[in-house]
Design a protein around this motif. Structure first.
Motif, short mmCIF file in Angstrom:
data_model
loop_
_atom_site.label_atom_id
_atom_site.label_comp_id
_atom_site.label_asym_id
_atom_site.label_seq_id
_atom_site.Cartn_x
_atom_site.Cartn_y
_atom_site.Cartn_z
N ALA A 121 50.00 47.15 42.02
CA ALA A 121 48.95 46.21 42.39
C ALA A 121 49.14 44.89 41.66
CB ALA A 121 47.57 46.80 42.09
N GLN A 122 49.52 44.96 40.38
CA GLN A 122 49.77 43.74 39.61
C GLN A 122 50.96 42.99 40.17
OE1 GLN A 122 50.19 45.37 35.67
NE2 GLN A 122 48.02 45.14 35.19
N LYS A 123 52.00 43.71 40.53
CA LYS A 123 53.19 43.08 41.10
C LYS A 123 52.84 42.43 42.44
CE LYS A 123 58.01 43.96 42.24
NZ LYS A 123 59.09 44.95 42.28
N GLU A 124 52.03 43.13 43.25
CA GLU A 124 51.62 42.57 44.54
C GLU A 124 50.82 41.29 44.35
OE1 GLU A 124 48.81 43.70 48.36
OE2 GLU A 124 49.16 45.19 46.82
N ALA A 125 49.90 41.32 43.39
CA ALA A 125 49.10 40.13 43.12
C ALA A 125 49.98 38.97 42.67
CB ALA A 125 48.04 40.43 42.06
N SER A 126 50.97 39.27 41.84
CA SER A 126 51.90 38.24 41.37
C SER A 126 52.70 37.66 42.54
CB SER A 126 52.84 38.82 40.32
OG SER A 126 53.83 37.89 39.98
N LEU A 127 53.18 38.54 43.42
CA LEU A 127 53.95 38.07 44.57
C LEU A 127 53.09 37.25 45.53
CD1 LEU A 127 56.15 41.21 45.29
CD2 LEU A 127 56.90 39.01 44.35
N GLN A 128 51.84 37.67 45.69
CA GLN A 128 50.94 36.90 46.56
C GLN A 128 50.69 35.51 45.96
OE1 GLN A 128 47.46 39.34 47.08
NE2 GLN A 128 48.36 40.43 48.81
N TYR A 129 50.54 35.44 44.65
CA TYR A 129 50.35 34.15 43.99
C TYR A 129 51.59 33.27 44.19
CZ TYR A 129 49.78 30.67 40.35
OH TYR A 129 49.70 29.48 39.67
N GLN A 130 52.78 33.86 44.01
CA GLN A 130 54.01 33.10 44.19
C GLN A 130 54.15 32.63 45.64
OE1 GLN A 130 57.24 35.54 42.86
NE2 GLN A 130 56.57 35.55 40.72
N LEU A 131 53.76 33.48 46.57
CA LEU A 131 53.82 33.10 47.98
C LEU A 131 52.88 31.95 48.27
CD1 LEU A 131 54.82 33.63 50.86
CD2 LEU A 131 52.98 35.31 51.09
N ARG A 132 51.67 32.00 47.70
CA ARG A 132 50.70 30.92 47.89
C ARG A 132 51.25 29.61 47.32
NH1 ARG A 132 46.54 33.71 46.74
NH2 ARG A 132 46.68 33.50 44.50
N GLU A 133 51.86 29.69 46.14
CA GLU A 133 52.46 28.50 45.52
C GLU A 133 53.59 27.95 46.39
OE1 GLU A 133 51.80 26.86 42.44
OE2 GLU A 133 49.93 27.98 42.65
#
Length: 78
Positions: A37-49
């Motif tokens: 879940a933490q990795k997914e949240a990190s990837l979603q943040y990177q995708l948003r950026e």
């Protein structure tokens, strides 16, 4: 009678050992889920950026294309 108590005690001990084993497996699985879940949240943040950067670059490209188009139009009129 004593043999029955010993057998029942061993069965109870075995039951607790199996229960503990399953509890540990569930804890490990839960830890893995949290990490995912933490990795997914990190990837979603990177995708948003990345999307934000992409939109900014796209806007910059449109602006440059518009300026080039205007320059060509003015050159053609001269």
């Amino acid at each position: 009678m004593v043999a029955v108590i010993i057998v029942l005690s061993l069965l109870l001990l075995l039951g607790w050992a199996i229960l503990y084993h399953h509890f540990r497996a569930l804890r490990i699985a839960n830890i893995n889920l949290v990490k995912q879940a933490q990795k997914e949240a990190s990837l979603q943040y990177q995708l948003r950026e990345a999307r934000e950067k992409y939109c900014k670059l796209e806007e910059k490209l449109r602006k440059i294309q518009y300026e080039l188009h205007n320059e060509k139009r003015t050159e053609n009129h001269l």
